[in-house]
Structure formats: C-alpha cells, structure tokens
Design an enzyme around this catalytic site. Structure first.
Site, PDB file in Angstrom:
ATOM      1  N   ASN A  14       0.803  -1.235   0.000  1.00 34.34           N
ATOM      2  CA  ASN A  14       0.000   0.000   0.000  1.00 34.34           C
ATOM      3  C   ASN A  14       0.835   1.284   0.000  1.00 34.34           C
ATOM      4  OD1 ASN A  14       0.756  -0.595   2.637  1.00 34.34           O
ATOM      5  ND2 ASN A  14      -1.091   0.306   3.512  1.00 34.34           N
TER       6      ASN A  14
ATOM      7  N   GLU B 169      -0.173  -8.590   6.541  1.00 38.62           N
ATOM      8  CA  GLU B 169      -1.375  -9.097   7.202  1.00 38.62           C
ATOM      9  C   GLU B 169      -1.043  -9.844   8.496  1.00 38.62           C
ATOM     10  OE1 GLU B 169      -3.487 -11.602   4.543  1.00 38.62           O
ATOM     11  OE2 GLU B 169      -3.902  -9.970   3.150  1.00 38.62           O
TER      12      GLU B 169
ATOM     13  N   GLY C 273      -2.175 -12.710   9.505  1.00 33.10           N
ATOM     14  CA  GLY C 273      -1.921 -14.142   9.260  1.00 33.10           C
ATOM     15  C   GLY C 273      -0.501 -14.376   8.772  1.00 33.10           C
TER      16      GLY C 273
ATOM     17  N   LEU D  75      15.674 -17.651  16.480  1.00 28.63           N
ATOM     18  CA  LEU D  75      15.465 -16.618  17.511  1.00 28.63           C
ATOM     19  C   LEU D  75      15.814 -15.217  17.032  1.00 28.63           C
ATOM     20  CD1 LEU D  75      16.465 -18.311  20.871  1.00 28.63           C
ATOM     21  CD2 LEU D  75      14.208 -17.695  20.058  1.00 28.63           C
TER      22      LEU D  75
ATOM     23  N   GLU E  99       4.363  -5.027  11.918  1.00 30.29           N
ATOM     24  CA  GLU E  99       3.391  -3.952  11.664  1.00 30.29           C
ATOM     25  C   GLU E  99       2.258  -4.580  10.877  1.00 30.29           C
ATOM     26  OE1 GLU E  99       3.445  -0.806  12.677  1.00 30.29           O
ATOM     27  OE2 GLU E  99       5.398  -0.901  13.656  1.00 30.29           O
TER      28      GLU E  99
ATOM     29  N   GLU F 156       7.584   1.323  14.940  1.00 36.65           N
ATOM     30  CA  GLU F 156       8.368   2.025  13.928  1.00 36.65           C
ATOM     31  C   GLU F 156       8.269   3.508  14.226  1.00 36.65           C
ATOM     32  OE1 GLU F 156       7.025   0.574  10.029  1.00 36.65           O
ATOM     33  OE2 GLU F 156       8.785  -0.726  10.040  1.00 36.65           O
TER      34      GLU F 156
HETATM   35  P1  NAD Z   1       0.738  -9.750   3.022  1.00 33.29           P
HETATM   36  O1  NAD Z   1       0.846 -10.254   4.406  1.00 33.29           O
HETATM   37  O2  NAD Z   1      -0.019 -10.544   2.042  1.00 33.29           O
HETATM   38  O3  NAD Z   1       2.207  -9.556   2.377  1.00 33.29           O
HETATM   39  C1  NAD Z   1       3.181  -8.752   2.979  1.00 33.29           C
HETATM   40  C2  NAD Z   1       4.546  -9.192   2.531  1.00 33.29           C
HETATM   41  O4  NAD Z   1       4.835 -10.493   3.042  1.00 33.29           O
HETATM   42  C3  NAD Z   1       4.726  -9.285   1.033  1.00 33.29           C
HETATM   43  O5  NAD Z   1       6.001  -8.773   0.701  1.00 33.29           O
HETATM   44  C4  NAD Z   1       4.674 -10.783   0.774  1.00 33.29           C
HETATM   45  O6  NAD Z   1       5.367 -11.193  -0.381  1.00 33.29           O
HETATM   46  C5  NAD Z   1       5.338 -11.324   2.015  1.00 33.29           C
HETATM   47  N1  NAD Z   1       5.008 -12.694   2.387  1.00 33.29           N
HETATM   48  C6  NAD Z   1       3.893 -13.400   2.079  1.00 33.29           C
HETATM   49  N2  NAD Z   1       3.941 -14.608   2.678  1.00 33.29           N
HETATM   50  C7  NAD Z   1       5.097 -14.651   3.401  1.00 33.29           C
HETATM   51  C8  NAD Z   1       5.705 -15.630   4.252  1.00 33.29           C
HETATM   52  N3  NAD Z   1       5.117 -16.800   4.491  1.00 33.29           N
HETATM   53  N4  NAD Z   1       6.896 -15.337   4.825  1.00 33.29           N
HETATM   54  C9  NAD Z   1       7.482 -14.145   4.611  1.00 33.29           C
HETATM   55  N5  NAD Z   1       6.959 -13.180   3.814  1.00 33.29           N
HETATM   56  C10 NAD Z   1       5.776 -13.439   3.212  1.00 33.29           C
HETATM   57  O7  NAD Z   1       0.173  -8.277   3.147  1.00 33.29           O
HETATM   58  P2  NAD Z   1      -0.240  -7.277   1.955  1.00 33.29           P
HETATM   59  O8  NAD Z   1      -1.477  -7.804   1.328  1.00 33.29           O
HETATM   60  O9  NAD Z   1       0.948  -7.006   1.116  1.00 33.29           O
HETATM   61  O10 NAD Z   1      -0.564  -5.931   2.741  1.00 33.29           O
HETATM   62  C11 NAD Z   1      -1.793  -5.636   3.313  1.00 33.29           C
HETATM   63  C12 NAD Z   1      -1.750  -5.860   4.813  1.00 33.29           C
HETATM   64  O11 NAD Z   1      -0.679  -5.115   5.375  1.00 33.29           O
HETATM   65  C13 NAD Z   1      -2.998  -5.389   5.527  1.00 33.29           C
HETATM   66  O12 NAD Z   1      -3.385  -6.353   6.473  1.00 33.29           O
HETATM   67  C14 NAD Z   1      -2.543  -4.110   6.234  1.00 33.29           C
HETATM   68  O13 NAD Z   1      -3.282  -3.794   7.372  1.00 33.29           O
HETATM   69  C15 NAD Z   1      -1.116  -4.429   6.543  1.00 33.29           C
HETATM   70  N6  NAD Z   1      -0.328  -3.203   6.735  1.00 33.29           N
HETATM   71  C16 NAD Z   1       0.085  -2.864   7.987  1.00 33.29           C
HETATM   72  C17 NAD Z   1       0.806  -1.695   8.201  1.00 33.29           C
HETATM   73  C18 NAD Z   1       1.242  -1.287   9.578  1.00 33.29           C
HETATM   74  O14 NAD Z   1       2.126  -0.436   9.683  1.00 33.29           O
HETATM   75  N7  NAD Z   1       0.698  -1.838  10.638  1.00 33.29           N
HETATM   76  C19 NAD Z   1       1.122  -0.880   7.112  1.00 33.29           C
HETATM   77  C20 NAD Z   1       0.701  -1.261   5.845  1.00 33.29           C
HETATM   78  C21 NAD Z   1      -0.021  -2.429   5.664  1.00 33.29           C
END
Ligand code: NAD
Length: 487
Positions: free
Chosen positions: A151, A227, A229, A242, A248, A461
């Site tokens: 995003n 996300e 999950g 570890l 985030e 952060e």
């Molecule tokens: P996502 O969890 O699908 O992917 C995030 C990243 O993780 C991507 O780079 C992806 O390739 C990688 N990834 C996927 N599976 C993985 C694994 N098993 N091991 C390691 N890396 C893996 O999230 P998204 O769809 O890209 O982003 C949307 C989500 O991000 C929303 O839930 C949103 O709330 C969250 N978000 C949080 C913040 C925050 O600061 N809290 C900021 C922006 C977005």
C-alpha cells in the site's frame, strides 16, 4: 511492445538471476503489465547475504555522524526526485497522484532524515561500581531483513531502512511482489548518496523469498509489514533462529464520535480514515461509532460529501482523489465483503458497487461504500477489509462504546471526537490500541512511534525508541582493582 525487466539490487548494483524466473507487475488502474522483475533465486540470495556481510563490516565501523551525512544526501535525492518516485508509486499501486505527490516520498524521506539526525546522538551508559565501573555500547544487530506490503511501498522501504541503517545495520529488503520498483529506486539513491555496497540490498519475489529471509541463520532481525496471518507465519519461522521481530500488521480500528463533537470534522476524519488511498491503509477507522443524538446528522453529511466530493478515475489525473485497488483479486475480495454486508442485514447508505470510470475503464475500482445500521457481530464490522468500506454503528453510553470498541483481537489504532477535554483523554486512555488520535485521524509524523496492541503487531516504527529495536546493548565491566579469587 516490450516492457522493462528489473533485476535484484545486490552489492550496489543490479544482479542477474540464474533461474531466469520473472514475474509481471500490472498497473491496477489499467490492468496492463507495465514491467517484469527477476525473482531472487538461490544465487541472488547467497549474493545478498555475502554482500550484506561485507557492507555491514564497512558501515558499522563508520562513525555514526558519517553515516548520518550519507543518509542525509539520500534524503535530498529522494526529495529532488519526488515527482519521478511519486509517479512510480501511482503506477504500481493505483493510488491518486494527488496523494503520492505530497505524501509517499516525503513521509519516507522525513523518516530517514529523522533517524539520520538521531544516529550520532545514540549514547551508552557509564556507572561506577565501587572502584570498578562498567559502560555500555549500543551496537547494531548485523544483517536485518525488511518485508513490505503494497500500500505504501516506498514509504515502507524508507521506514525500515531509516532506523536500520542509521543504527549501523545492513538491510536486505523485499518489497511486495505487487509493487517492487520503489525499493529499487531507493537502492539506487542510497548508492548514489554513498551508502557502501551491500548495506541495502533489494531481493524480489513473493512468499518463498520472504520465507527464505525469515529462515536465514545469517539474518538477525525481521521487520515485517503485512497481514496478521502472514505476520504469525513470519514470527513462527523467525523463532527457528530466535530472530528479533518487528511486526506492523492489520487493524479494524474504531472512531468514536461523541454528541459534542464537531460533526463536520468527524465526517472529514471518517472519510480520510476510510477512503484515502482508496481504503488501503492499515490504521483505517473502519468502525465508526456515532452517538445516537448526532447519528442522523453525521450520516446525512457523510452521504452528501461521499457522493459529491470523491472523484474516481485515472490516478495520474491531478483532479482525481480516489484510485484503483491493488489487484483484481483484492477487488473481488472487497466486493465479496460488500455482498456479505448486504446479506447480513446492514443498510447500504452509498456505494456498494464496482466502478468503471471513463478515464480508467479497466481499473480495479470499488465505489466508496458506507454501511449503516451495522451491528458488532457482522463480518464487515469484525474483519479487516482493506478497501473503501466503512461501517457506521450507533452508541449511547460511554462505557459501553469503549467495551465494544475494544472487543476485537486487533489493536492498531483508535480515535475519538469530542470537545470535552477530560472525556477525550479518559476515553483514549482506555482504548486498546497503539496509535490514537484525538480530534484528528491518520497523521503519522516521523517523531511519533507507531505500532499495534494485541494481534496488530510487535514493536514500533518511527520515534526514538525504534533505534533500540535495531541495536543491542553490550555491557563492558572494567576492573580497576585486583581480582579477588578463592583459587
Ligand atoms: P501480506 O501479508 O499478504 O504480504 C506482505 C509481505 O509479506 C509481502 O512482501 C509478501 O510477499 C510477504 N510474504 C507473504 N507470505 C510470506 C511468508 N510466508 N513469509 C514471509 N513473507 C511473506 O500483506 P499485503 O497484502 O501485502 O498488505 C496488506 C496488509 O498489510 C494489511 O493487512 C494491512 O493492514 C497491513 N499493513 C500494515 C501496516 C502497519 O504499519 N501496521 C502498514 C501497511 C499495511
């Protein structure tokens, strides 16, 4: 027409992979492939680690003020290239130019500038213990990994590299496979500014490349944005060696509008916190609790302004303020939530459909959508949608609305609108959320720590404390007297 192919950025330069594997990146506003990117295969992954080791040795040995000077050059380059970088973000994410031009690059540059300023100010302690004494050093962790969401791609890369590099670490960053270009441009800028080769590497790919980062025994920390999950998988995998983690994650944040609130201001906050970046913001206040006595006034103004002031269309058009969702899949997911809202009995106040703006007919647009008559048990009220879908709920009693607002496993953000200063603080102190706003919503300056309570995250952060998450304390005891030994 052939589209460009970008390689991974390793050891200060582009590195071709050996597998030949690539993936395509689409412009969400046109559904067209705009470029391809090489996947980081094991050859690239090994090179990333080897170069990060060498980069770390050079970078961590530099005086913090030298690192600071170099990072400040990168900040200047980021600002100089604002428009070029903002355009990349618009094409990759589908967000409006209107936003990217003044937010994405600047908020990224601000954070690197902030940590560059703090780098030379980090000090240890010294304390006498009798005639002996000890002192502490704040040492970098080593090689860190950053994994980003789609995003705010460039901003996330800056928010992770700023503190990591300022503290003397090397960072291997993996952007989201949906939005991989911004991080490459940041790597070029760091190199141009004088960051030594290997200190900031960019590896490309999806979950498998992320998983490799979380497993690698050479990596000391993972800072992840994504996300809930996925975050759980990352923490589980990082536990194998570890690693330190910063998480985030997602949210389902409440905004409480009391009867004495400035209603127009509260509507502005609700719209910003649901429709800015077409709803794809983690801190969004997707549950709006409005006091019964001002409920009708609130939803009347909300409906009018949503229907009159939102302009969807080609995100590059400066008059457009509402863009396309990141992908066809995500579009379908958001539309599925809207159908669920309707089938579970919420009232559709406005929106609720896919859009085909004339200037971007093939884009993944969903109309700004507001549901009223929502209840706490509805799926749209409980789950993060990450799209332009707002749920409005009614309340009458302060204690009751606090309980309802906190009744979730998530705790990223919360907001309150009231003119009663005592109530504002009393209520916000009871919110189980890491990022809170009073009579405001969404602002996140570099100085302010951000992060989640409950399952919305671990660590923070931005803000001074983040440097602690990228350093470890070494204690050094100095004997000034003879050792007393029974042996
Ligand atoms: P996502 O969890 O699908 O992917 C995030 C990243 O993780 C991507 O780079 C992806 O390739 C990688 N990834 C996927 N599976 C993985 C694994 N098993 N091991 C390691 N890396 C893996 O999230 P998204 O769809 O890209 O982003 C949307 C989500 O991000 C929303 O839930 C949103 O709330 C969250 N978000 C949080 C913040 C925050 O600061 N809290 C900021 C922006 C977005």
């Amino acid at each position: 027409m052939t589209t460009p192919v970008y390689q991974n950025f390793i050891n200060g330069d582009f590195l071709k992979n050996q597998s030949g594997e690539t993936f395509a990146v689409k412009n969400p506003a046109t559904d067209e492939v705009i470029y391809h990117v090489e996947v980081a295969d094991s050859f690239v992954q090994n090179a990333a680690i080897e170069s990060a080791k060498q980069g770390f040795a050079v970078w961590s040995a530099m005086a913090p003020i030298e690192r600071s000077r170099i990072l400040l050059k990168a900040v200047a380059l980021l600002r100089e290239r604002n428009d070029l970088l903002a355009k990349i973000e618009v094409l990759d994410t589908g967000k409006p130019w209107q936003e990217a031009e003044c937010v994405d690059v600047q908020t990224g540059a601000d954070v690197i500038e902030y940590f560059a300023g703090l780098a030379p100010a980090q000090v240890g302690q010294q304390q006498m213990v009798g005639e002996d004494f000890y002192y502490t050093r704040k040492e970098p962790l080593g090689i860190c990994a950053g994994i980003g969401a789609w995003n705010y791609p460039l901003q996330i890369a800056c928010w992770k590299s700023g503190p990591a590099l300022a503290a003397g670490n090397a960072l291997i960053f993996k952007p989201s496979e949906e939005t991989p270009l911004g991080a490459i441009k940041l790597a070029e800028i760091f190199t141009e500014a004088g960051v030594p080769a290997g200190v900031f590497n960019v590896v490309q790919g999806a979950a498998e490349v992320g998983q490799w980062l979380t497993h690698s025994p050479d990596i000391e920390k993972v800072s992840f944005t994504g996300e809930v999950g996925t975050g759980k998988k990352v923490v589980a995998s990082a536990a194998g060696t570890l690693k330190d983690v910063t998480m985030e994650l997602g949210g389902k944040s409440p905004l409480l509008v009391f009867e004495d609130a400035d209603i127009s201001q509260a509507v502005s906050a609700a719209m910003l916190g649901n429709f800015y970046t077409q709803g794809e913001i983690c801190t969004n206040c997707t549950r709006i609790y409005v006091h019964k006595s001002v409920y009708q006034q609130f939803i009347d103004e909300l409906k009018t302004r949503t229907e009159q002031n939102i302009v969807a269309g080609d995100p590059l058009d400066p008059s457009v303020n509402f863009g396309a969702l990141i992908s066809k899949n995500h579009h379908n997911l958001v539309m599925g939530y809207i159908e669920k809202g309707i089938s579970e009995g919420a009232t559709l106040l406005t929106g609720g459909k896919a859009l085909r703006p004339e200037s971007a007919p093939n884009g993944y647009f969903v109309a700004p959508t507001v549901f009223t008559d929502c209840t706490d048990d509805m799926t749209i009220v409980k789950e993060e949608i990450f799209g332009p879908v707002m749920s409005v709920l009614v309340f009458e009693d302060e204690d009751d609305v606090i309980r309802r607002a906190n009744d979730t496993h998530l705790g990223l953000a919360a907001g309150v609108f009231t003119k009663d200063i005592k109530r504002a603080h009393r209520v916000i102190h009871q919110m189980q959320a890491g990022i809170c706003w009073i009579n405001s919503y969404g602002n996140s300056p570099a100085e302010m720590p951000v992060g989640g309570y409950k399952q919305s995250g671990i660590g923070r952060e931005n803000g001074i404390e983040t440097l602690d998450h990228y350093t470890q304390t070494k204690s050094i005891y100095v004997g000034m007297t003879d050792i007393e030994s029974p042996f």
